[in-house]
Design a protein around this motif. Structure first.
Motif, PDB file in Angstrom:
ATOM      1  N   PHE A 496       0.928  -0.846   0.037  1.00 18.63           N
ATOM      2  CA  PHE A 496       0.012   0.045  -0.063  1.00 18.63           C
ATOM      3  C   PHE A 496       1.096   1.043   0.242  1.00 18.63           C
ATOM      4  N   ILE A 497       1.544   1.194   1.035  1.00 15.77           N
ATOM      5  CA  ILE A 497       2.876   2.696   0.792  1.00 15.77           C
ATOM      6  C   ILE A 497       3.228   2.432  -0.596  1.00 15.77           C
ATOM      7  N   ALA A 498       3.922   2.089  -1.424  1.00 12.20           N
ATOM      8  CA  ALA A 498       4.727   1.708  -2.481  1.00 12.20           C
ATOM      9  C   ALA A 498       4.139   2.440  -3.200  1.00 12.20           C
ATOM     10  N   ASP A 499       2.638   1.583  -3.039  1.00 10.06           N
ATOM     11  CA  ASP A 499       1.535   2.301  -4.392  1.00 10.06           C
ATOM     12  C   ASP A 499       1.074   3.833  -4.000  1.00 10.06           C
ATOM     13  N   THR A 500       1.567   4.652  -2.878  1.00  6.99           N
ATOM     14  CA  THR A 500       1.280   6.040  -2.530  1.00  6.99           C
ATOM     15  C   THR A 500       2.462   6.610  -2.804  1.00  6.99           C
ATOM     16  N   LEU A 501       3.538   6.213  -3.101  1.00  3.78           N
ATOM     17  CA  LEU A 501       4.974   6.203  -3.597  1.00  3.78           C
ATOM     18  C   LEU A 501       4.114   7.120  -4.797  1.00  3.78           C
ATOM     19  N   ALA A 526      10.529  -1.779  -4.419  1.00  4.42           N
ATOM     20  CA  ALA A 526      11.688  -1.386  -5.428  1.00  4.42           C
ATOM     21  C   ALA A 526      10.819  -1.171  -6.587  1.00  4.42           C
ATOM     22  N   ARG A 527       9.593  -1.470  -7.002  1.00  2.00           N
ATOM     23  CA  ARG A 527       8.552  -1.016  -7.946  1.00  2.00           C
ATOM     24  C   ARG A 527       8.390   0.182  -8.296  1.00  2.00           C
ATOM     25  N   SER A 528       7.969   1.168  -7.228  1.00  2.00           N
ATOM     26  CA  SER A 528       7.496   2.322  -7.213  1.00  2.00           C
ATOM     27  C   SER A 528       9.143   2.824  -7.321  1.00  2.00           C
ATOM     28  N   LEU A 529      10.185   2.366  -6.878  1.00  2.00           N
ATOM     29  CA  LEU A 529      11.766   3.149  -6.751  1.00  2.00           C
ATOM     30  C   LEU A 529      11.942   3.411  -8.425  1.00  2.00           C
ATOM     31  N   LEU A 536      11.156  11.417  -2.841  1.00  2.00           N
ATOM     32  CA  LEU A 536      11.645  11.139  -1.529  1.00  2.00           C
ATOM     33  C   LEU A 536      13.183  11.169  -1.889  1.00  2.00           C
ATOM     34  N   VAL A 537      13.969  11.333  -0.277  1.00  2.00           N
ATOM     35  CA  VAL A 537      15.544  11.260  -0.810  1.00  2.00           C
ATOM     36  C   VAL A 537      16.019  10.469   0.395  1.00  2.00           C
ATOM     37  N   SER A 538      14.812  10.143   1.705  1.00  2.00           N
ATOM     38  CA  SER A 538      15.909   9.216   2.592  1.00  2.00           C
ATOM     39  C   SER A 538      14.450   8.358   2.732  1.00  2.00           C
ATOM     40  N   LEU A 539      14.806   7.159   2.772  1.00  2.00           N
ATOM     41  CA  LEU A 539      14.177   5.372   2.739  1.00  2.00           C
ATOM     42  C   LEU A 539      14.756   4.959   4.070  1.00  2.00           C
ATOM     43  N   ASP A 540      13.955   4.492   4.895  1.00  2.00           N
ATOM     44  CA  ASP A 540      14.708   3.799   6.122  1.00  2.00           C
ATOM     45  C   ASP A 540      14.228   2.237   6.301  1.00  2.00           C
ATOM     46  N   LEU A 541      14.633   1.040   6.064  1.00  2.00           N
ATOM     47  CA  LEU A 541      13.615  -0.281   5.488  1.00  2.00           C
ATOM     48  C   LEU A 541      14.695  -0.846   6.524  1.00  2.00           C
ATOM     49  N   GLY A 542      15.342  -0.365   7.733  1.00  2.00           N
ATOM     50  CA  GLY A 542      15.991  -1.633   8.824  1.00  2.00           C
ATOM     51  C   GLY A 542      15.133  -2.439   9.604  1.00  2.00           C
ATOM     52  N   ILE A 554      15.925  -4.178  -4.604  1.00  2.00           N
ATOM     53  CA  ILE A 554      15.983  -2.660  -4.694  1.00  2.00           C
ATOM     54  C   ILE A 554      17.747  -1.798  -5.443  1.00  2.00           C
ATOM     55  N   SER A 555      18.137  -2.934  -5.809  1.00  2.00           N
ATOM     56  CA  SER A 555      19.596  -2.326  -6.794  1.00  2.00           C
ATOM     57  C   SER A 555      19.310  -1.726  -7.927  1.00  2.00           C
ATOM     58  N   GLN A 556      18.121  -2.741  -8.746  1.00  2.00           N
ATOM     59  CA  GLN A 556      17.916  -3.250  -9.823  1.00  2.00           C
ATOM     60  C   GLN A 556      17.242  -1.578 -10.306  1.00  2.00           C
ATOM     61  N   ALA A 557      16.273  -1.624  -9.374  1.00  2.00           N
ATOM     62  CA  ALA A 557      15.428  -0.537  -9.163  1.00  2.00           C
ATOM     63  C   ALA A 557      15.854   0.877  -9.441  1.00  2.00           C
ATOM     64  N   LEU A 558      16.930   0.988  -8.625  1.00  2.00           N
ATOM     65  CA  LEU A 558      18.219   2.361  -8.102  1.00  2.00           C
ATOM     66  C   LEU A 558      18.384   2.624  -9.769  1.00  2.00           C
ATOM     67  N   LYS A 559      19.019   1.454 -10.791  1.00  2.00           N
ATOM     68  CA  LYS A 559      20.139   1.536 -11.663  1.00  2.00           C
ATOM     69  C   LYS A 559      19.064   1.980 -12.488  1.00  2.00           C
ATOM     70  N   ALA A 560      18.344   1.570 -12.995  1.00  2.00           N
ATOM     71  CA  ALA A 560      17.009   1.670 -13.754  1.00  2.00           C
ATOM     72  C   ALA A 560      16.586   2.511 -13.520  1.00  2.00           C
ATOM     73  N   ASN A 561      16.502   3.965 -12.608  1.00  2.00           N
ATOM     74  CA  ASN A 561      16.321   5.335 -13.030  1.00  2.00           C
ATOM     75  C   ASN A 561      16.895   6.209 -12.644  1.00  2.00           C
ATOM     76  N   GLU A 562      17.293   6.599 -13.322  1.00  2.00           N
ATOM     77  CA  GLU A 562      17.668   7.782 -14.431  1.00  2.00           C
ATOM     78  C   GLU A 562      17.789   9.142 -13.575  1.00  2.00           C
TER      79      GLU A 562
END
Length: 603
Positions: A496-501, A526-529, A536-542, A554-562
């Motif tokens: 739900f949170i990812a859909d909001t982002l 990751a799909r939202s990223l 969004l600049v700070s995300l805490d998933l600890g 998550i790593s693939q999402a970061l690479k895909a988002n230019e």
């Protein structure tokens, strides 16, 4: 090793019954041999001495070193005589050379000892005693080295000289945690008298006691440049507070005084109250984590009736209770200056908060910050808080963290927030609020665009609570900081949170720690990223039980988002191996190469 004796027994046969030597004679010969070692060299670090060989001469021997020895032995073999008739002269001729050798050897050894042994230095008239302890210690364990006490003391004094130079030249001086004690403070305080540029001085946690506070006498009265003085973490107690207040009565410079964790009790609080009645410069007073009870609160309340300059009062972690809150409320009624009041952790309860809110409602000033967290407030007390929220037009920050208002109390505060248009930051974390209470708060955000920071952590809202928030925050509100740690939202809530982002363009900081997201929740985020998110600049998933699979997504999402805006990603305390960590590191490097932006990733 070469034998240097004048008598050789290397080839001698053992004495037999036919030998001319009796048992006594043989022993005597052994004694003669024992006392005839040769001293060839005696060496030392500075000189080398050589001594000639001293030999025992037999009275019947004529000449020749080895020859004499053989001659003595041959004669003894040829002359058979009973042991009882050993000649007296022969005994005397044997004993006298031995005695002479002993005397000579003793004299020579004494001479060697005198020449070779180092001379003892003369003792001074009065021996200097070692330094007892260390006056100023700068590192843990230095007091455990008494043999080096003098050296450490010299080094400590040199450091104090350096600190003294700082006090004379810098405008902000931080000497916290140096453990220089009372003696060091007496040394350093003099520098403040010469300094006309230092505006902030931090002497926190330095082992200063009430005796050390006297070092400021004559200095704080005359120094008008100092604006901030921090003495927190020093056990000055009530006596130290009294001494300090006597000095600050006429001080016209200090605006912020920090006395947190200083063992100040009621008597010290009363001394500070007397200071507040006379001092017109002090703006901020911090008395957190002390021993102030009802009596001390009453004294401070009386001071608030007369004081016209104090803006911020910190009393977190004391023992005010309901009576202390009631007493403080009476002081607030006639006060116009106070802007911030911090009463976190005083166990004031529902009755205390009722009295406090009554006083605040009559407060003639404009209160902007109120901290009543961790005070055993229930839904009954939340009703009084809600009434104040409805009427307040100045309050910007409200902290009700770690109480027990539950869903009922959350609903009351939510209704009040519908009418309030001043509060920008509200903390309702740790109040046992479930999905029902969260839904009521979410409804407020449909029309309220003033609230920018919302703390709802440590409330068991579950996936339903996350869905209620997500549906509103997709297109409504102005939330920039959303804290949802320890809320049991699970992988479904993360979806739900990812859909909001994907749609929200205001949230810059999102805390989702310890929600049991697992790899499934990480994949949803990751799909939202992958989508361009400009906020969004700070995300805490600890603490979310995320493994390598989630890290890869998550790593693939970061690479895909230019055009990723993320600058901080925390994945600490998850179940990542080196493979997952490596994938995230590659993604970080890729973001930097593509956008020249630093992305901090915590494992």
């Amino acid at each position: 090793m070469d034998c240097a004796s004048t008598l050789s027994i290397c080839s001698h046969p053992k004495p037999t019954a036919n030998s001319s030597f009796s048992t006594g004679g043989y022993v005597l010969l052994r004694r003669r041999l024992f006392f005839s070692p040769s001293l060839q060299y005696v060496s030392s670090g500075r000189r080398r001495l050589k001594f000639q060989t001293f030999a025992i001469k037999n009275a019947s021997a004529s000449s020749g070193r080895s020859g004499r020895a053989r001659k003595v032995y041959t004669e003894s073999q040829s002359e058979a005589a009973p042991s009882t008739s050993f000649p007296v002269k022969e005994i005397a001729s044997s004993v006298l050379p031995v005695g002479s050798f002993i005397v000579v050897t003793f004299v020579m050894w004494k001479l060697v000892e005198k020449l070779m042994m180092p001379k003892k230095s003369k003792a001074p008239v009065q021996e200097k005693k070692p330094t007892e302890g260390v006056k100023w210690s700068f590192a843990a364990g230095t007091n455990l080295l008494p043999n080096f006490g003098a050296k450490i003391e010299r080094e400590s004094k040199l450091r104090l000289n350096d600190f003294s130079k700082e006090l004379r030249s810098f405008s902000i001086v931080d000497m916290s945690g140096r453990n220089f004690g009372d003696e060091g403070l007496f040394f350093l305080a003099e520098s403040l008298a010469y300094n006309q540029v230092a505006e902030e001085v931090n002497f926190a946690a330095n082992g200063i006691t009430a005796e050390g506070i006297k070092a400021f006498d004559g200095i704080l009265q005359s120094n008008i440049s100092l604006k901030v003085l921090n003495l927190s973490g020093n056990s000055i107690g009530d006596e130290g507070a009294k001494v300090l207040c006597d000095m600050l009565v006429d001080n016209s410079g200090i605006q912020k005084l920090q006395l947190n964790s200083t063992n100040i009790g009621d008597e010290g609080a009363k001394a500070i109250a007397e200071l507040l009645k006379k001092n017109s410069t002090l703006r901020t007073l911090e008395l957190n984590n002390n021993l102030i009870d009802y009596s001390g609160f009453s004294g401070l309340a009386e001071a608030l009736l007369e004081n016209k300059s104090l803006n911020s009062l910190y009393l977190n972690g004391n023992y005010g209770g309901a009576l202390g809150a009631s007493a403080l409320a009476k002081g607030l009624e006639g006060n116009k200056a106070l802007r911030e009041l911090f009463l976190h952790g005083n166990s004031i309860g529902d009755e205390g908060v009722r009295a406090l809110i009554t006083g605040l409602s009559l407060h003639k000033g404009k209160l902007t910050a109120l901290d009543i967290g961790n005070n055993m407030i229930t839904s009954k007390g939340a009703f009084h808080v809600a009434e104040y929220v409805k009427k307040s037009k100045s309050l910007l920050w409200l902290n009700v963290y770690m109480n027990d208002i539950k869903d009922e109390g959350a609903e009351k505060i939510a209704d009040a927030l519908k009418e309030n248009r001043s509060i920008t930051n509200i903390d309702l974390g740790g109040n046992d609020i479930h999905a029902k209470g969260i839904t009521a708060i979410a409804e407020v955000l449909k029309d309220n665009t003033v609230i920018t920071a919302l703390e709802l952590g440590y409330n068991p809202m579950g996936p339903d609570g996350a869905r209620a928030l997500s549906e509103v925050l997709k297109f409504h509100g102005n939330i920039k900081t959303l804290m949802l740690g320890w809320c049991k939202i699970g992988a479904k809530g993360a979806e739900f949170i990812a859909d909001t982002l994907k749609y929200n363009n205001t949230i810059t900081t999102l805390d989702l720690r310890a929600n049991g997201l697992s790899d499934e929740g990480a994949k949803s985020l990751a799909r939202s990223l992958k989508v361009v998110n400009e906020a969004l600049v700070s995300l805490d998933l600890g603490f979310n039980e995320i493994r390598d699979e989630g890290a890869f997504s998550i790593s693939q999402a970061l690479k895909a988002n230019e055009d990723v805006r993320l600058t901080s990603l925390n994945l600490a305390s998850n179940f990542l191996t080196k493979l997952g960590q490596s994938a995230l590191t590659d993604a970080r490097d890729h973001v930097y190469e593509m956008n020249e932006k630093e992305l901090s990733i915590g494992f």
